[in-house]
Structures are given as structure tokens and as C-alpha cells.
Write a protein that holds these residues in place. Structure first.
Motif, PDB file in Angstrom:
ATOM      1  N   GLY A  91      59.575 -36.410 -32.801  1.00  0.00           N
ATOM      2  CA  GLY A  91      58.141 -36.786 -32.839  1.00  0.00           C
ATOM      3  C   GLY A  91      57.684 -36.880 -34.244  1.00  0.00           C
ATOM      4  O   GLY A  91      56.957 -37.929 -34.317  1.00  0.00           O
ATOM      5  N   THR A 109      48.445 -34.127 -32.409  1.00  0.00           N
ATOM      6  CA  THR A 109      49.398 -35.186 -32.165  1.00  0.00           C
ATOM      7  C   THR A 109      50.751 -34.913 -32.274  1.00  0.00           C
ATOM      8  O   THR A 109      51.728 -34.880 -31.371  1.00  0.00           O
ATOM      9  CB  THR A 109      49.163 -36.660 -32.559  1.00  0.00           C
ATOM     10  OG1 THR A 109      47.795 -37.171 -32.240  1.00  0.00           O
ATOM     11  CG2 THR A 109      50.258 -37.809 -31.955  1.00  0.00           C
ATOM     12  N   ASN A 121      54.090 -43.537 -20.979  1.00  0.00           N
ATOM     13  CA  ASN A 121      53.488 -43.823 -22.158  1.00  0.00           C
ATOM     14  C   ASN A 121      53.134 -45.404 -21.925  1.00  0.00           C
ATOM     15  O   ASN A 121      52.332 -45.966 -22.872  1.00  0.00           O
ATOM     16  CB  ASN A 121      54.893 -43.919 -22.907  1.00  0.00           C
ATOM     17  CG  ASN A 121      55.393 -42.460 -23.259  1.00  0.00           C
ATOM     18  OD1 ASN A 121      54.617 -41.533 -23.371  1.00  0.00           O
ATOM     19  ND2 ASN A 121      56.629 -42.152 -23.422  1.00  0.00           N
ATOM     20  N   VAL A 162      48.460 -39.991 -23.718  1.00  0.00           N
ATOM     21  CA  VAL A 162      48.568 -41.534 -24.168  1.00  0.00           C
ATOM     22  C   VAL A 162      47.714 -42.437 -23.985  1.00  0.00           C
ATOM     23  O   VAL A 162      47.382 -43.216 -25.008  1.00  0.00           O
ATOM     24  CB  VAL A 162      49.949 -41.995 -23.646  1.00  0.00           C
ATOM     25  CG1 VAL A 162      50.430 -43.688 -24.068  1.00  0.00           C
ATOM     26  CG2 VAL A 162      51.165 -41.141 -24.079  1.00  0.00           C
ATOM     27  N   SER A 171      54.486 -30.840 -36.158  1.00  0.00           N
ATOM     28  CA  SER A 171      55.609 -31.330 -35.211  1.00  0.00           C
ATOM     29  C   SER A 171      56.884 -30.562 -35.540  1.00  0.00           C
ATOM     30  O   SER A 171      57.359 -29.964 -34.631  1.00  0.00           O
ATOM     31  CB  SER A 171      55.834 -32.684 -35.631  1.00  0.00           C
ATOM     32  OG  SER A 171      56.937 -33.224 -34.672  1.00  0.00           O
ATOM     33  N   THR A 179      58.898 -40.717 -34.922  1.00  0.00           N
ATOM     34  CA  THR A 179      58.014 -41.487 -34.228  1.00  0.00           C
ATOM     35  C   THR A 179      56.578 -41.824 -34.877  1.00  0.00           C
ATOM     36  O   THR A 179      56.338 -42.994 -35.019  1.00  0.00           O
ATOM     37  CB  THR A 179      57.544 -40.905 -32.566  1.00  0.00           C
ATOM     38  OG1 THR A 179      59.041 -40.764 -31.989  1.00  0.00           O
ATOM     39  CG2 THR A 179      56.796 -41.946 -32.014  1.00  0.00           C
ATOM     40  N   TYR A 192      53.575 -33.880 -29.189  1.00  0.00           N
ATOM     41  CA  TYR A 192      54.747 -34.735 -28.715  1.00  0.00           C
ATOM     42  C   TYR A 192      55.877 -34.036 -29.058  1.00  0.00           C
ATOM     43  O   TYR A 192      57.007 -34.268 -28.046  1.00  0.00           O
ATOM     44  CB  TYR A 192      54.848 -35.961 -29.535  1.00  0.00           C
ATOM     45  CG  TYR A 192      53.906 -37.181 -29.132  1.00  0.00           C
ATOM     46  CD1 TYR A 192      54.208 -37.594 -27.918  1.00  0.00           C
ATOM     47  CD2 TYR A 192      52.949 -37.684 -29.879  1.00  0.00           C
ATOM     48  CE1 TYR A 192      53.121 -38.532 -27.333  1.00  0.00           C
ATOM     49  CE2 TYR A 192      52.263 -38.809 -29.228  1.00  0.00           C
ATOM     50  CZ  TYR A 192      52.194 -39.282 -28.008  1.00  0.00           C
ATOM     51  OH  TYR A 192      51.517 -40.198 -27.405  1.00  0.00           O
ATOM     52  N   ASP A 224      55.698 -31.289 -26.007  1.00  0.00           N
ATOM     53  CA  ASP A 224      55.598 -31.790 -24.500  1.00  0.00           C
ATOM     54  C   ASP A 224      56.918 -32.544 -24.143  1.00  0.00           C
ATOM     55  O   ASP A 224      57.590 -32.320 -22.952  1.00  0.00           O
ATOM     56  CB  ASP A 224      54.586 -32.876 -24.274  1.00  0.00           C
ATOM     57  CG  ASP A 224      54.306 -33.536 -23.127  1.00  0.00           C
ATOM     58  OD1 ASP A 224      54.076 -32.747 -22.296  1.00  0.00           O
ATOM     59  OD2 ASP A 224      54.536 -34.836 -23.121  1.00  0.00           O
ATOM     60  N   ARG A 283      51.137 -36.534 -19.691  1.00  0.00           N
ATOM     61  CA  ARG A 283      51.714 -37.450 -20.927  1.00  0.00           C
ATOM     62  C   ARG A 283      50.964 -38.711 -20.648  1.00  0.00           C
ATOM     63  O   ARG A 283      50.364 -39.023 -21.502  1.00  0.00           O
ATOM     64  CB  ARG A 283      53.172 -37.646 -20.460  1.00  0.00           C
ATOM     65  CG  ARG A 283      53.463 -38.746 -21.356  1.00  0.00           C
ATOM     66  CD  ARG A 283      53.578 -38.583 -22.905  1.00  0.00           C
ATOM     67  NE  ARG A 283      54.219 -37.611 -23.353  1.00  0.00           N
ATOM     68  CZ  ARG A 283      55.623 -37.687 -23.931  1.00  0.00           C
ATOM     69  NH1 ARG A 283      56.178 -38.799 -24.020  1.00  0.00           N
ATOM     70  NH2 ARG A 283      56.221 -36.412 -24.474  1.00  0.00           N
TER      71      ARG A 283
END
Length: 404
Positions: free
Chosen positions: A152, A327, A359, A232, A276, A155, A331, A334, A228
Motif C-alpha cells: 500500500g 487511504t 479497481n 476506488v 499504511s 502504491t 489499502y 483491505d 473495494r
């Protein structure tokens, strides 16, 4: 189903270092255009119809991503190459994806931009499908929160790095080509150290099954997919149209937009990295997933609402920080949750490809519906509508029964 303990496994330290780096490279190449460079490219070749043309390019590309990710996930599940199940798709995908981005960079028409972007979407999603499947292939359940937290982070770091690169690199070829080159190097490193599974026995392919699962048999997987998807969708409204929000709502000069996008994402990055890492680690330690996912989604939507109501760049930065806090944790945890509700580990590539449809599909739907909201209430209404969808998604997590 093949048990994880009976499979060849890359040492966790090596996997935990190289798998997120490969994810960073793939997302740097794929998300930098989505966030900023495609918008700038389309504006350069078709300034009078930029919003419509950007929506078409992103929409068609996202549809192809929607199809290709589960399709190539299914193909990787059934690959019998001596090089392994996932490695061939990692390498081939990143190389062909780079070629597609070069076409985009050199294009002088919206049509060629679209062709190059479609090639890039198909190829990079083939690599992403194989990349995602390595997590349940290689990592025990109890450690997946920490590893998915690292994924995450990378990303989201890729989005920041992409906006910074866009601001400092001169010209389209460098702005599209450098991220593609970084992806080739990092994915190549991961593919080189991966102890990939080799499956000598050919199994029925049945490609049509790549796109479906039975929610009656696997309801938790269905609710995870919807969660998800809604998150997104909400994020796509804010990310895709942030450059236009800055220029048209806040009056930022077009030449300054890449720099402002970079500043906003860099400032939000600290909060994103913190949640994260901490979210994935703490989730592993206490053995809970759902409370983290729900809280993170709600916090992120508060941030999107603040962005929507911003009257200045400073207010927008506050919203971006709040959005980043939610966020990052979302991520990280999840993804770990999703790997625990997969219907069958032997079809992990296919099933994670189905999740990745959640996504890709919002990236197609958001540009399709965005002009309606923009016409009625401008970009603020679009962002608020996205936040409402995200809040619904947070509530859907409560429907998952098999994970605490």
C-alpha cells in the motif's frame, strides 16, 4: 486447493522487499498518467475538447483493464512454463506496457494517445494480476497485513513520485518513458528473485470463468468486492479531476498545475505512509481487519469532502492530508482482508483479478458520469458524490462474516 506450506516460497525478507518495489514500479508507470500526465497530454493535443477526450481515453483504457486483469490472472493460474506461473506475465507485461507509454508520449492526436494507453493498460494489468497473486502464493495469513501495508505504501508513493517526476522532467517522452523504465528495472528484480511455482499439470482454462464468481457461495468475497469498488470510485473522482479542479475551481495557472499536484500529494504522503505501516502491523497483531477498513474508509471520505469544499489551495491541502490518512490504512488492511476471503488459493490470480475489476471499473464509470455532475454543480459536486459512494462502501464491510 494446494496448501501454502507445500509450495516453494521466497524468503519472507526478500519477498517483503522486492514485491512492494515491483508494485511501486508498475503503479508508477500506470498511475502517473491517470493522475496527471494523460490529462496534460490530452490538453496539449485537443485543448478545446479535453474533458470529453480525457474521459473517452480513460474510460476505454479502464474497460480494457477491467477485462485484462482477471483474464491474465486466470492465465497465470494455469501457466505451466518452466519459468513459473507468475514470472512470464510479470516480464512480458512490463515490457509491452513500456512500449504503449512510448506511443502515448510520441502521439500527436487523441486517437494515438488512446491506442498507446490501451496497449499500456492491457499489458500492465497482465503484470499486476501476476504480481497480486504472489501475495497469497508466498505469504502466510498472519503476516499479510504487514506485507500488504508495504504494498500500500509503495502504491501511494508511486503517485507522489509520478507527480514529482512530471513536474521536473522535460517533455512528454521523459514524463512517460522514465516511469516505464523504472518499472522494467524493479519488476525485473522481483522476477529474478521470486521462487515461483511451477505447475506441470495442464488444467482446463475456461476463460469465461475469469470474470465471474458466485456471490451466493462466497458472499464475503462479494461484499469485499463491493467495498473495494465503492472506495476506488470515490478516490477516482478526486484523483482524475484534481488537475482540472485546481485550474478551474481554484484558478491555478495551467503551467503551475503539475507542481501544485505534486505539492498536494507529497504533503499527504506522510500521513499515508504512517497509517499504511501502522494499520497493517496493528491489524496483524490484534487479528482484526474490519474495524480498520471501516474507519479508514470513513476518514478518507471526510478528506474528500474537505477537498470538495475547498476555496483555497491551503484548504485543499488539509483535505488531502485527511484523505491520505484514510487511504493508507484502507489499502493496507483491505488487501489483507481480501486474501482471507478468496474462494480458492489455486485460483488466486483469477480471484484477485476479479477484485482488480473493482479497481478498474470505477476508473471507467467515474469519467462516464463525471460530466453530469460537473454540469450541474461543478467539480465540488462531483467530489461530494464520490464521497457519498465511499461512505456506503464503508458500511458494506459490516456484511462480511468470515473475517473479524
Amino acid at each position: 486447493m494446494t496448501e501454502l506450506s507445500s509450495r516453494p516460497r521466497t524468503p519472507l525478507a526478500v519477498f517483503g522487499a522486492t514485491m512492494p518495489l515491483a508494485g511501486f514500479g508498475l503503479n508508477l508507470a500506470l498511475l502517473t498518467p491517470v493522475v496527471v500526465t494523460l490529462a496534460l497530454k490530452v490538453e496539449a493535443v485537443a485543448p478545446d475538447t479535453k474533458e470529453r477526450d480525457l474521459g473517452v481515453v480513460l474510460g476505454v483504457g479502464a474497460f480494457l483493464a477491467l477485462v485484462s486483469n482477471p483474464l491474465f490472472g486466470r492465465l497465470s493460474d494455469r501457466t505451466t512454463s518452466r519459468l513459473g506461473m507468475r514470472r512470464p506475465w510479470l516480464v512480458l507485461g512490463v515490457l509491452v506496457g513500456a512500449l504503449g507509454l512510448v506511443v502515448v508520449a510520441l502521439a500527436e492526436s487523441v486517437l494515438l494517445v488512446g491506442v498507446g494507453w490501451c496497449v499500456a493498460q492491457i499489458a500492465y494489468n497482465a503484470a499486476l494480476a501476476a504480481h497480486s497473486a504472489t501475495l497469497p502464493d508466498q505469504v502466510p495469513v498472519a503476516r499479510r497485513g504487514a506485507v500488504s501495508g508495504l504494498v500500500g505504501i509503495t502504491t501511494l508513493v508511486s503517485i507522489v513520485a509520478g507527480t514529482v517526476l512530471t513536474a521536473v522532467l522535460p517533455g512528454d517522452l521523459a514524463r512517460f518513458g522514465v516511469p516505464a523504465l523504472i518499472a522494467v528495472v524493479l519488476v525485473g528484480l522481483f522476477a529474478g528473485v521470486l521462487r515461483d511455482r511451477v505447475t506441470p499439470e495442464r488444467q482446463p482454462l475456461r476463460l469465461w470463468r475469469s470474470f465471474f464468481f458466485d456471490p451466493r457461495r462466497h458472499p464475503d468475497f462479494g461484499w469485499a468486492w463491493l467495498t473495494r469498488f465503492t472506495f476506488v470510485f470515490a478516490a477516482a473522482t478526486g484523483l482524475t479531476y484534481l488537475p482540472y479542479f485546481l485550474s478551474e475551481q481554484l484558478g491555478v495557472p495551467t503551467a503551475d498545475v503539475p507542481g501544485r499536484v505534486a505539492v498536494a500529494t507529497v504533503i499527504a504522503m506522510g500521513a499515508t505512509v504512517l497509517t499504511s505501516v501502522v494499520g497493517g502491523f496493528v491489524s496483524d497483531r490484534i487479528g482484526r481487519r474490519k474495524p480498520f477498513v471501516i474507519a479508514a474508509a470513513l476518514i478518507a471520505m471526510v478528506g474528500l469532502i474537505v477537498v470538495a469544499l475547498s476555496g483555497s489551495f491551503t484548504q485543499l491541502l488539509v483535505g488531502e492530508v485527511i484523505l491520505g490518512l484514510g487511504t493508507g490504512c484502507f489499502y493496507a488492511v483491505d488487501l489483507a482482508l481480501i486474501t482471507e476471503v478468496l474462494p480458492d488459493l489455486d485460483d488466486a490470480g483469477k480471484d484477485l483479478g476479479v477484485i482488480n475489476m473493482a479497481n478498474a471499473l470505477p476508473q471507467s464509470l467515474a469519467p462516464a458520469v463525471a460530466p453530469v455532475f460537473i454540469t450541474i454543480g461543478g467539480y465540488p459536486l462531483l467530489f461530494l458524490a464520490g464521497a457519498a459512494v465511499g461512505i456506503v462502501g464503508a458500511l458494506l464491510v459490516t456484511r462480511i462474516r468470515g473475517v473479524s
